[in-house]
Design a protein around this motif. Structure first.
Motif, PDB file in Angstrom:
ATOM      1  N   MET A   1    -135.575  46.335 -16.390  1.00 15.89           N
ATOM      2  CA  MET A   1    -134.704  45.433 -17.156  1.00 15.89           C
ATOM      3  C   MET A   1    -135.430  44.185 -17.666  1.00 15.89           C
ATOM      4  O   MET A   1    -134.808  43.136 -17.821  1.00 15.89           O
ATOM      5  CB  MET A   1    -133.438  45.086 -16.349  1.00 15.89           C
TER       6      MET A   1
ATOM      7  N   ARG B   1    -133.245  44.888 -21.837  1.00 16.56           N
ATOM      8  CA  ARG B   1    -131.990  45.512 -21.423  1.00 16.56           C
ATOM      9  C   ARG B   1    -130.966  45.290 -22.525  1.00 16.56           C
ATOM     10  O   ARG B   1    -131.240  44.618 -23.508  1.00 16.56           O
ATOM     11  CB  ARG B   1    -131.526  44.948 -20.072  1.00 16.56           C
ATOM     12  N   GLY B   2    -129.777  45.870 -22.331  1.00 20.92           N
ATOM     13  CA  GLY B   2    -128.789  45.828 -23.416  1.00 20.92           C
ATOM     14  C   GLY B   2    -129.003  47.069 -24.273  1.00 20.92           C
ATOM     15  O   GLY B   2    -130.150  47.395 -24.638  1.00 20.92           O
ATOM     16  N   ALA B   3    -127.902  47.756 -24.559  1.00 21.71           N
ATOM     17  CA  ALA B   3    -128.017  49.077 -25.174  1.00 21.71           C
ATOM     18  C   ALA B   3    -128.882  49.118 -26.449  1.00 21.71           C
ATOM     19  O   ALA B   3    -129.811  49.930 -26.552  1.00 21.71           O
ATOM     20  CB  ALA B   3    -126.615  49.628 -25.432  1.00 21.71           C
TER      21      ALA B   3
ATOM     22  N   ARG C   1    -132.991  55.108 -18.344  1.00 20.39           N
ATOM     23  CA  ARG C   1    -131.657  54.617 -17.961  1.00 20.39           C
ATOM     24  C   ARG C   1    -130.617  55.577 -18.557  1.00 20.39           C
ATOM     25  O   ARG C   1    -130.685  55.914 -19.741  1.00 20.39           O
ATOM     26  CB  ARG C   1    -131.423  53.178 -18.456  1.00 20.39           C
TER      27      ARG C   1
ATOM     28  N   CYS D   1    -121.012  40.281 -18.861  1.00 18.45           N
ATOM     29  CA  CYS D   1    -122.417  40.705 -18.982  1.00 18.45           C
ATOM     30  C   CYS D   1    -123.090  39.944 -20.118  1.00 18.45           C
ATOM     31  O   CYS D   1    -122.702  38.812 -20.443  1.00 18.45           O
ATOM     32  CB  CYS D   1    -122.520  42.219 -19.177  1.00 18.45           C
TER      33      CYS D   1
ATOM     34  N   ALA E   1    -129.612  41.074 -25.959  1.00 13.58           N
ATOM     35  CA  ALA E   1    -129.295  42.478 -25.656  1.00 13.58           C
ATOM     36  C   ALA E   1    -129.548  43.382 -26.857  1.00 13.58           C
ATOM     37  O   ALA E   1    -129.440  44.609 -26.751  1.00 13.58           O
ATOM     38  CB  ALA E   1    -127.835  42.606 -25.229  1.00 13.58           C
TER      39      ALA E   1
ATOM     40  N   THR F   1    -123.927  41.716 -30.179  1.00 12.99           N
ATOM     41  CA  THR F   1    -122.720  42.421 -30.632  1.00 12.99           C
ATOM     42  C   THR F   1    -121.499  41.540 -30.341  1.00 12.99           C
ATOM     43  O   THR F   1    -120.968  40.900 -31.234  1.00 12.99           O
ATOM     44  CB  THR F   1    -122.608  43.799 -29.946  1.00 12.99           C
TER      45      THR F   1
ATOM     46  N   GLN G   1    -126.337  38.882 -15.500  1.00 11.05           N
ATOM     47  CA  GLN G   1    -126.670  38.780 -16.933  1.00 11.05           C
ATOM     48  C   GLN G   1    -125.866  37.685 -17.635  1.00 11.05           C
ATOM     49  O   GLN G   1    -126.328  37.119 -18.619  1.00 11.05           O
ATOM     50  CB  GLN G   1    -126.399  40.128 -17.636  1.00 11.05           C
TER      51      GLN G   1
ATOM     52  N   THR H   1    -120.680  47.190 -25.229  1.00 12.73           N
ATOM     53  CA  THR H   1    -120.543  48.505 -24.604  1.00 12.73           C
ATOM     54  C   THR H   1    -121.883  49.241 -24.652  1.00 12.73           C
ATOM     55  O   THR H   1    -122.679  49.031 -25.566  1.00 12.73           O
ATOM     56  CB  THR H   1    -119.455  49.365 -25.276  1.00 12.73           C
ATOM     57  N   ASP H   2    -122.076  50.078 -23.653  1.00 10.87           N
ATOM     58  CA  ASP H   2    -123.306  50.888 -23.582  1.00 10.87           C
ATOM     59  C   ASP H   2    -123.091  52.290 -24.109  1.00 10.87           C
ATOM     60  O   ASP H   2    -124.048  52.967 -24.502  1.00 10.87           O
ATOM     61  CB  ASP H   2    -123.810  50.953 -22.144  1.00 10.87           C
TER      62      ASP H   2
ATOM     63  N   ASN I   1    -119.136  50.015 -20.060  1.00  9.18           N
ATOM     64  CA  ASN I   1    -119.853  48.741 -20.142  1.00  9.18           C
ATOM     65  C   ASN I   1    -120.157  48.283 -18.715  1.00  9.18           C
ATOM     66  O   ASN I   1    -119.759  48.934 -17.734  1.00  9.18           O
ATOM     67  CB  ASN I   1    -119.030  47.695 -20.904  1.00  9.18           C
ATOM     68  N   LYS I   2    -120.841  47.184 -18.610  1.00 11.61           N
ATOM     69  CA  LYS I   2    -121.276  46.655 -17.309  1.00 11.61           C
ATOM     70  C   LYS I   2    -120.132  46.649 -16.295  1.00 11.61           C
ATOM     71  O   LYS I   2    -118.998  46.307 -16.627  1.00 11.61           O
ATOM     72  CB  LYS I   2    -121.834  45.243 -17.531  1.00 11.61           C
TER      73      LYS I   2
END
Ligand code: MRU
Length: 363
Positions: free
Chosen positions: A50, A53-55, A90, A162, A168, A174, A201, A241-242, A252-253
């Motif tokens: 990480m 990180r972040g999608a 991941r 998050c 991210a 976003t 985060q 959202t991931d 999401n987280k």
């Protein structure tokens, strides 16, 4: 976004032409440092640990990771192996798969001696596209904040969970993009920042970047959101959202779902901001989304800065206490007021998403 007056993205080609430079997010907010990734292994490790990180940023890093791998070996076997290594970093953020699939679609048919240049070019385009997509998410989300500002006096209070800000993504973010735009337009916004245990985060990254941009904000413990909503102190929630299914369920987280439940119970609008690259068109049931299980150490240990400025890890549980660390949860579409995308705001439903992305409808 700017740090001390200098504009940064979160990832960019190294000046030596043989590396990729990133902001090391594991050091924030205590130190702002950039670091070079020189190999496939560096890129994979940066994602797993990480440092990035972040999608969307995970996807961008994987794209450059393929370039780094091809610089060593541009054969078919090396390309496939590199994709496999990156894909395993991941499991939840689908932007990772999207970026690797996109890169592989360009690279597989290409001549071996053209692959390195092609990979570099496409990874750069993915980053540029992400910046424009996030800018557009901001523009589409801004009217939601303007509408609240128009009907109340005092700040528009927005709760986020998050970090779905510029760190991210490649830039803008976003969930935070509409907030930055509202603030820049002179709208009085205030952000409730969930600290976001266990990796913090929110406290470490969201508060850092909002502060650097001058956006008023307050860090709260993860369990405070429901209380604030009951007392009318949250006008709307916006999270990232991931992975969002084609039917609008949102991973999401961990902790996001509880915020959505509290928002629903208190009639607080709950929006989720995402680029199209976060939609998993192969999936309609959110319960099928793979949820990353991370190390128990992240729950039982915390890192922080001492009075002398040293950053240290401390144990916060009795030695040997078992801990579990599911890193994401799924918020069902029925709890989501709307999805803010680069193409507009839609209902969190198959119909809503198909209306904005007709090229994927029914596939
Ligand atoms: O584990 P992380 O820090 O990668 O999780 C990140 C999130 O959950 C973000 O909200 C999500 O990736 C959206 S980022 C624009």
């Amino acid at each position: 976004m700017k740090i001390n007056g200098t504009h940064y993205r979160t990832i960019w080609p190294g000046a030596d032409g043989a590396s990729v430079e990133i902001i090391d997010q594991t050091l924030l907010p205590h130190r702002f440092e950039t670091t070079l990734l020189r190999t496939l292994e560096d890129a994979a490790r940066a994602i797993v640990t990480m440092r990035v990180r972040g999608a969307p940023l995970i996807g961008a890093t994987a794209a450059y990771g393929l370039w780094l791998a091809l610089r060593d070996d541009a054969s078919d076997a090396a390309l496939e192996k590199a994709a496999e290594v990156l894909m395993a970093t991941r499991p939840t953020a689908v932007n990772l798969r999207w970026a690797i699939d996109d890169m592989m679609g360009h690279l597989r048919p290409a001549a071996h001696d053209a692959r390195v240049a092609l990979a570099f070019e496409r990874a750069g385009q993915i980053c540029d596209e992400d910046v424009e997509i996030c800018r557009s998410i901001g523009q589409h989300g801004l009217p939601l904040i303007e509408a609240v500002a128009a009907r109340k006096t005092g700040p528009v209070n927005i709760l986020t969970h998050c970090n779905a800000g510029w760190v991210a993504t490649v830039d803008w973010g976003t969930a935070l993009a509409p907030i930055y735009m509202a603030h820049d337009k002179g709208i009085d916004v205030h952000v409730w920042v969930d600290e976001t245990r266990p990796r913090n985060q929110g406290a470490a990254l969201t508060a850092f970047e909002l502060g650097a941009h001058g956006v008023p904000h307050t860090i709260i413990v993860d369990n405070a959101g429901g209380h604030l909503m009951q007392r009318g102190q949250v006008d709307l929630c916006i999270t990232g959202t991931d992975r969002t299914t084609a039917a609008g369920d949102v991973a999401n987280k961990i902790g996001t779902y509880l915020k959505a439940l509290a928002a629903h119970d208190n009639s607080v609008p709950f929006y989720v901001a995402l680029p199209g690259t976060t939609i998993d068109w192969t999936m309609t049931d959110g319960m099928a989304i793979p949820i990353e299980e991370r190390s128990a150490d992240e729950v039982t240990r915390m890192s922080g800065r001492t009075a002398s400025g040293e950053v240290i890890d401390v144990d916060i549980a009795a030695p040997g206490s078992p801990a579990a660390n599911p890193a994401f949860d799924v918020t069902p579409a029925r709890l989501v007021t709307g999805l803010i995308t680069e193409r507009g705001v839609c209902e969190a439903s198959a119909e809503g998403l198909a209306g904005l992305y007709p090229e994927h409808a029914g596939k």
